[in-house]
Enzyme design. Structure first.
Site, PDB file in Angstrom:
ATOM      1  N   GLY A 239       0.756  -1.246   0.000  1.00 43.82           N
ATOM      2  CA  GLY A 239       0.000   0.000   0.000  1.00 43.82           C
ATOM      3  C   GLY A 239       0.782   1.288   0.000  1.00 43.82           C
ATOM      4  O   GLY A 239       0.199   2.360  -0.211  1.00 43.82           O
ATOM      5  N   ARG A 280       2.881  -1.419  -5.808  1.00 48.34           N
ATOM      6  CA  ARG A 280       3.075  -0.141  -6.488  1.00 48.34           C
ATOM      7  C   ARG A 280       4.425   0.509  -6.180  1.00 48.34           C
ATOM      8  O   ARG A 280       5.160   0.905  -7.090  1.00 48.34           O
ATOM      9  CB  ARG A 280       1.943   0.798  -6.047  1.00 48.34           C
ATOM     10  CG  ARG A 280       1.904   2.129  -6.766  1.00 48.34           C
ATOM     11  CD  ARG A 280       0.796   3.010  -6.167  1.00 48.34           C
ATOM     12  NE  ARG A 280      -0.516   2.424  -6.307  1.00 48.34           N
ATOM     13  CZ  ARG A 280      -1.313   2.557  -7.364  1.00 48.34           C
ATOM     14  NH1 ARG A 280      -0.927   3.278  -8.385  1.00 48.34           N
ATOM     15  NH2 ARG A 280      -2.498   1.986  -7.383  1.00 48.34           N
ATOM     16  N   TYR A 319      -8.581   6.346 -11.630  1.00 49.42           N
ATOM     17  CA  TYR A 319      -8.337   6.920 -10.298  1.00 49.42           C
ATOM     18  C   TYR A 319      -7.990   8.400 -10.335  1.00 49.42           C
ATOM     19  O   TYR A 319      -7.653   8.975  -9.303  1.00 49.42           O
ATOM     20  CB  TYR A 319      -7.173   6.197  -9.592  1.00 49.42           C
ATOM     21  CG  TYR A 319      -7.231   4.708  -9.687  1.00 49.42           C
ATOM     22  CD1 TYR A 319      -8.361   4.005  -9.262  1.00 49.42           C
ATOM     23  CD2 TYR A 319      -6.170   3.982 -10.202  1.00 49.42           C
ATOM     24  CE1 TYR A 319      -8.424   2.629  -9.364  1.00 49.42           C
ATOM     25  CE2 TYR A 319      -6.224   2.601 -10.304  1.00 49.42           C
ATOM     26  CZ  TYR A 319      -7.357   1.936  -9.884  1.00 49.42           C
ATOM     27  OH  TYR A 319      -7.420   0.575  -9.990  1.00 49.42           O
ATOM     28  N   CYS A 344     -11.155   6.621 -28.324  1.00 53.79           N
ATOM     29  CA  CYS A 344     -12.359   7.391 -28.643  1.00 53.79           C
ATOM     30  C   CYS A 344     -13.112   7.836 -27.395  1.00 53.79           C
ATOM     31  O   CYS A 344     -14.291   7.503 -27.225  1.00 53.79           O
ATOM     32  CB  CYS A 344     -13.255   6.574 -29.558  1.00 53.79           C
ATOM     33  SG  CYS A 344     -12.461   6.206 -31.123  1.00 53.79           S
TER      34      CYS A 344
HETATM   35  C1  LIG Z   1      -3.843  -8.057  -0.647  1.00 52.34           C
HETATM   36  C2  LIG Z   1      -2.991  -7.047  -1.297  1.00 52.34           C
HETATM   37  N1  LIG Z   1      -1.697  -6.981  -0.958  1.00 52.34           N
HETATM   38  C3  LIG Z   1      -0.858  -6.092  -1.523  1.00 52.34           C
HETATM   39  C4  LIG Z   1      -1.317  -5.200  -2.470  1.00 52.34           C
HETATM   40  C5  LIG Z   1      -0.355  -4.237  -3.063  1.00 52.34           C
HETATM   41  O1  LIG Z   1      -0.682  -2.924  -2.847  1.00 52.34           O
HETATM   42  P1  LIG Z   1       0.264  -1.785  -3.421  1.00 52.34           P
HETATM   43  O2  LIG Z   1       0.445  -2.062  -4.856  1.00 52.34           O
HETATM   44  O3  LIG Z   1      -0.460  -0.536  -3.174  1.00 52.34           O
HETATM   45  O4  LIG Z   1       1.546  -1.873  -2.664  1.00 52.34           O
HETATM   46  C6  LIG Z   1      -2.659  -5.231  -2.853  1.00 52.34           C
HETATM   47  C7  LIG Z   1      -3.168  -4.271  -3.840  1.00 52.34           C
HETATM   48  O5  LIG Z   1      -4.123  -3.586  -3.662  1.00 52.34           O
HETATM   49  C8  LIG Z   1      -3.519  -6.181  -2.252  1.00 52.34           C
HETATM   50  O6  LIG Z   1      -4.798  -6.246  -2.594  1.00 52.34           O
END
Ligand SMILES: Cc1ncc(COP(=O)(O)O)c(C=O)c1O
Length: 414
Positions: A239, A280, A319, A344
């Site tokens: 996250g 991410r 988003y 489009c």
């Molecule tokens: C269960 C779980 N773990 C990890 C992640 C990775 O999150 P992020 O890409 O924001 O680090 C997600 C993505 O939403 C997820 O659903």
């Protein structure tokens, strides 16, 4: 100073001729060799970030494992590189599992997620020997119990009741989340699993969302887990936010882990094993998308339209994620234009009001920080052929996913 180069992978720079260089390769050369649009991944930056996560976690908590949330870039070569740096991975279903297995990820280090795991997801995970299944609902318990013959390790995903500041579509820890179990149901699942002779309850899982730029909520989520008693394993999710724009100031990996592991020290048993699941923040900055300018239209607004768009980057329209951009050989500065795609829809905007210097037809434009979820959600809207992934490192470039051909668009026709 808003230096667009800072948003590109570490080590990116403009060479003496003013050309932007990533992983030792000029972006204009990559565009000429591999075509556009293309996802360029700085392999060195990717591996370095994986090691940063691995080492910073190990420095703070001995019995720990960083696993890559493969949904952020479900590409076999990315998974292989990250696994070679010592990380496991999580998969949300059988499709991501296919990539993890193809990449050679140790099945014991694969975690299966999903709020709606199908029978096929579970069967394939069991067949592959996936180490841990994360229970997201009581039906998961029934389904899994019916299918496993040997002992299967599981975690229970808890809803911590934490709502971080991020886009609603990627917030997952609030009380009414579709992911995980609310406290009463989580306790019910824990009781059932304790009575199971085939499912081994190792511990708990929590994940509060994505693109979170403040570390404090991560600590709150850890604290919520303490209410369930003591367990052997805690998977604390991913996250952490990435830096997309000049104004974004995400915590560093070290700052984030100081908060997360600080909370674990305070609230969780010291003998527990800790798992984290960055997605991410592990891959975003390693990725760059290159496009070629197809037309520059000057009117009520100035539109610089390129040969990609929402077929290769849905983060903007889903988003409202902002991205910056630059002309590859005239880096930074210039007039404010709307960088738009070829699809489009008026919402097919890659970057509104972005400064591009003297944009012209035929220019290569580079969008930084596209390593997360862009490849994931690439699509064939308007018959777009999905772009290739090109790894660059020390001046060498290699294709790890080829560009779709027009034949591929017909491949599934029966
Ligand atoms: C269960 C779980 N773990 C990890 C992640 C990775 O999150 P992020 O890409 O924001 O680090 C997600 C993505 O939403 C997820 O659903």
């Amino acid at each position: 100073m808003n230096d667009v180069v800072d948003l590109f992978p570490p080590g990116a720079h403009a060479d003496d001729g003013g050309d932007l260089v990533v992983g030792g390769c000029r972006l204009r050369d990559l565009a000429a060799e591999f075509g556009t649009p293309a996802y360029v991944v700085d392999e060195g930056a990717l591996r370095a970030r994986a090691r940063e996560y691995r080492d910073e976690l190990a420095a703070r908590w001995g019995d720990s494992l960083a696993i890559f949330a493969s949904k952020a870039f479900p590409c076999t070569a990315v998974l292989r590189a990250v696994a070679e740096e010592g990380l496991g991975c999580d998969v949300a279903g059988a499709g991501e599992l296919v990539h993890a297995v193809a990449a050679g990820v140790d099945p014991a280090r694969i975690y299966l997620h999903g709020n709606a795991k199908t029978d096929e997801d579970l069967e394939r995970a069991i067949d592959a020997g996936v180490g841990t299944v994360v229970i997201d609902n009581l039906d998961d318990v029934d389904r899994l119990e019916r299918r496993v013959s040997d002992e299967q390790a599981v975690l229970v995903r808890d809803i911590p009741g934490v709502r971080p500041e991020t886009h609603a579509a990627v917030a997952t820890g609030q009380e009414d989340s579709k992911f995980g179990l609310a406290p009463a149901d989580a306790r019910r699942a824990i009781e059932r699993l304790r009575g199971s002779d085939r499912l081994r309850l190792d511990g708990l899982h929590v994940h509060i969302g994505s693109q979170i730029l403040d570390a404090a909520p991560f600590g709150q989520a850890v604290q919520a887990l303490a209410a369930y008693g003591e367990f052997a394993v805690y998977d604390l999710g991913g996250g952490l936010g990435a830096r997309y724009t000049y104004d974004d100031r995400p915590p560093s990996v070290a700052e984030y882990l100081d908060v997360l592991i600080g909370a674990a020290r305070e609230h969780l048993p010291s003998a527990a094993r800790l798992v984290i699941e960055p997605g991410r923040s592990l891959v975003a900055r390693a990725g760059v998308t290159i496009y070629r300018v197809v037309t520059v239209k000057r009117g009520a607004r100035t539109f610089v339209a390129v040969d990609g768009g929402m077929g290769d980057n849905l983060e903007v329209s889903l988003y409202g994620q902002r991205f910056e951009a630059t002309v590859a050989d005239r880096v930074g500065g210039g007039e404010k234009v709307d960088l738009v795609g070829r699809h489009c829809e008026s919402g097919d905007v890659l970057s509104a009001g972005v400064a591009l210097r003297e944009p012209r037809v035929g220019d290569v434009v580079a969008v930084p920080a596209t390593g997360a979820y862009c490849f994931t959600m690439r699509n064939t809207y308007n018959g777009a052929r999905r772009p290739p992934v090109v790894f660059v490192r020390d001046g060498d470039a290699r294709v790890v996913v080829r560009r779709e051909g027009y034949d591929d668009l017909l491949r599934l026709d029966v």
